[in-house]
Design a protein around this motif. Sequence first.
Motif, PDB file in Angstrom:
ATOM      1  N   ALA A 144       0.814  -1.216   0.000  1.00 46.73           N
ATOM      2  CA  ALA A 144       0.000   0.000   0.000  1.00 46.73           C
ATOM      3  C   ALA A 144       0.849   1.269   0.000  1.00 46.73           C
ATOM      4  O   ALA A 144       0.357   2.349  -0.318  1.00 46.73           O
ATOM      5  N   ALA A 145       2.134   1.144   0.337  1.00 50.79           N
ATOM      6  CA  ALA A 145       3.023   2.312   0.361  1.00 50.79           C
ATOM      7  C   ALA A 145       3.612   2.634  -1.010  1.00 50.79           C
ATOM      8  O   ALA A 145       4.368   3.607  -1.133  1.00 50.79           O
ATOM      9  N   TYR A 146       3.261   1.858  -2.034  1.00 52.12           N
ATOM     10  CA  TYR A 146       3.922   2.055  -3.325  1.00 52.12           C
ATOM     11  C   TYR A 146       3.670   3.444  -3.902  1.00 52.12           C
ATOM     12  O   TYR A 146       4.560   4.053  -4.495  1.00 52.12           O
ATOM     13  N   ASN A 268       1.971   3.061   6.336  1.00 59.47           N
ATOM     14  CA  ASN A 268       1.538   1.836   5.669  1.00 59.47           C
ATOM     15  C   ASN A 268       2.269   0.612   6.189  1.00 59.47           C
ATOM     16  O   ASN A 268       1.666  -0.448   6.394  1.00 59.47           O
ATOM     17  N   VAL A 269       3.575   0.746   6.394  1.00 55.80           N
ATOM     18  CA  VAL A 269       4.364  -0.391   6.886  1.00 55.80           C
ATOM     19  C   VAL A 269       3.901  -0.795   8.284  1.00 55.80           C
ATOM     20  O   VAL A 269       3.762  -1.989   8.592  1.00 55.80           O
ATOM     21  N   ILE A 270       3.657   0.192   9.142  1.00 56.98           N
ATOM     22  CA  ILE A 270       3.165  -0.105  10.493  1.00 56.98           C
ATOM     23  C   ILE A 270       1.799  -0.775  10.422  1.00 56.98           C
ATOM     24  O   ILE A 270       1.516  -1.724  11.172  1.00 56.98           O
ATOM     25  N   PRO A 324      -4.929   2.586   3.657  1.00 56.97           N
ATOM     26  CA  PRO A 324      -4.655   1.780   2.450  1.00 56.97           C
ATOM     27  C   PRO A 324      -4.041   0.421   2.761  1.00 56.97           C
ATOM     28  O   PRO A 324      -4.343  -0.565   2.081  1.00 56.97           O
ATOM     29  N   SER A 325      -3.188   0.348   3.790  1.00 54.57           N
ATOM     30  CA  SER A 325      -2.584  -0.953   4.125  1.00 54.57           C
ATOM     31  C   SER A 325      -3.643  -1.944   4.579  1.00 54.57           C
ATOM     32  O   SER A 325      -3.577  -3.135   4.250  1.00 54.57           O
ATOM     33  N   SER A 326      -4.638  -1.464   5.311  1.00 55.21           N
ATOM     34  CA  SER A 326      -5.708  -2.350   5.779  1.00 55.21           C
ATOM     35  C   SER A 326      -6.623  -2.770   4.637  1.00 55.21           C
ATOM     36  O   SER A 326      -7.113  -3.905   4.611  1.00 55.21           O
ATOM     37  N   ILE A 327      -6.861  -1.872   3.700  1.00 56.01           N
ATOM     38  CA  ILE A 327      -7.798  -2.162   2.610  1.00 56.01           C
ATOM     39  C   ILE A 327      -7.165  -3.063   1.552  1.00 56.01           C
ATOM     40  O   ILE A 327      -7.742  -4.073   1.142  1.00 56.01           O
ATOM     41  N   LEU A 328      -5.957  -2.700   1.096  1.00 57.72           N
ATOM     42  CA  LEU A 328      -5.350  -3.466   0.008  1.00 57.72           C
ATOM     43  C   LEU A 328      -4.966  -4.875   0.436  1.00 57.72           C
ATOM     44  O   LEU A 328      -4.843  -5.771  -0.408  1.00 57.72           O
ATOM     45  N   SER A 329      -4.775  -5.093   1.739  1.00 53.51           N
ATOM     46  CA  SER A 329      -4.465  -6.440   2.219  1.00 53.51           C
ATOM     47  C   SER A 329      -5.710  -7.281   2.429  1.00 53.51           C
ATOM     48  O   SER A 329      -5.619  -8.458   2.770  1.00 53.51           O
ATOM     49  N   ALA A 330      -6.888  -6.693   2.225  1.00 52.43           N
ATOM     50  CA  ALA A 330      -8.134  -7.416   2.472  1.00 52.43           C
ATOM     51  C   ALA A 330      -8.408  -8.496   1.434  1.00 52.43           C
ATOM     52  O   ALA A 330      -9.363  -9.262   1.596  1.00 52.43           O
ATOM     53  N   SER A 331      -7.592  -8.578   0.398  1.00 51.37           N
ATOM     54  CA  SER A 331      -7.772  -9.674  -0.559  1.00 51.37           C
ATOM     55  C   SER A 331      -7.547 -11.025   0.105  1.00 51.37           C
ATOM     56  O   SER A 331      -8.028 -12.048  -0.379  1.00 51.37           O
TER      57      SER A 331
END
Length: 405
Positions: A144-146, A268-270, A324-331
């Motif tokens: 998500a940090a990209y 995002n990393v955290i 974004p980190s929480s959302i994009l990892s929801a896959s």
Amino acid sequence: MSESTRSVSVTHWLAVSAALLCGVAIAANVGKVSIMITALRDAFGLSLVEAGWLSSAINVLAVSVAVVFGLSADRIGGLRLCLAGIGFGIAGGVGSVLATSFPLLLAARVVEGAAYIAVAVSAPILLSAASRPADRRFVLGVWAAYMPAGIGLVMIAAPMLQGVGGWQAIWWFAIALLAAGGASVWWQRRHYHFAEAPAADDGALAVAREVMRQPLAWVLGLLFATWSVQHFTLIVWLPTFLRDQRGLEIGWVALLSCVMVLVNVPGNVIGGALLRRNVARGRLLVLGSGLSGVCMYAAFSPTLSDGLRYLACLGVSFIGGLIPSSILSASTVIARTSRQIGTFQGLNMQISNLGQLLGPPLLAALVATRGSWEGAVALPVGAAVAGVVLGIVAWRLERAYHSVP
């Protein structure tokens, strides 16, 4: 993702890094235009309207066809689509450098937009394929940090490169990044186990529809849109505030804006690290939206000192990284099989880009109506409140899933 977890017992970190590099490269490719829009206007004699089309072309494309690209990733395979996206990005970059008129420049930008969408929906498939289940939430959280990483990188490089070779040097820099990302992914291709295209079958669309029927996917997409409104409001407002209202030199404006963008990366990393420790996704979404709204209100408050207002800007960007980190990892929850990852990413991207597309004109309308930037604070704060509500809904919906990340 039962299909995706069988073949990976160890995370291949070089393969993960290669896919991440593709994301950073494509983000730099996206961010270069907004950073160099003044130079492009001078070089091509662009009007404000033409500059606006050039800046928003990628968002318009994403809002229109991101889901189609996601379906393509599920159908033809993540590796093929990622490499195709890198190729389109390089072609679009070269086309921009060679362009002699606005129509040609815009056409090249559309090609770059297709490249961006292709990489953004396919790279998470590669990341999932290269990582073991225990690391997957963290890896996708880092993914998500990209966008802030790529935009921040080109912001840092732009002043030096522009002095050496004008705006074209920045385009060549972005092309080199894309080439490096593509070569790295190709070199690590043996580790993207399920990223290859599955055998064709008549159930491909049915598999995708399963994602589209899940309310959680839509709620997360809408929540991402609320964050996009906040973040892009900050990106638009801060440089203008520093330059026009505080009279800072362009170098200071660029530096302070760059720092604001880059602090989103550790956020995002955290977020990915907390998800890895099984902190509830909904809790992170509610916390990120709520605190970013408080910081946004402080950033726009004329009663606070400039130092505190800038720290509040950093707070928005940093704490907002949880979203974004929480959302994009929801896959890891929504995609029941590896073939559904691209559809989820495409749907998410299509909805979230509405925030990027509609946020700036809504902000401008509020400023024009109320006569000041401070009067426009209702937009980002309202988006944050909506994010809190959607985060609570997402939290409750995810509890109904059998596999809780």
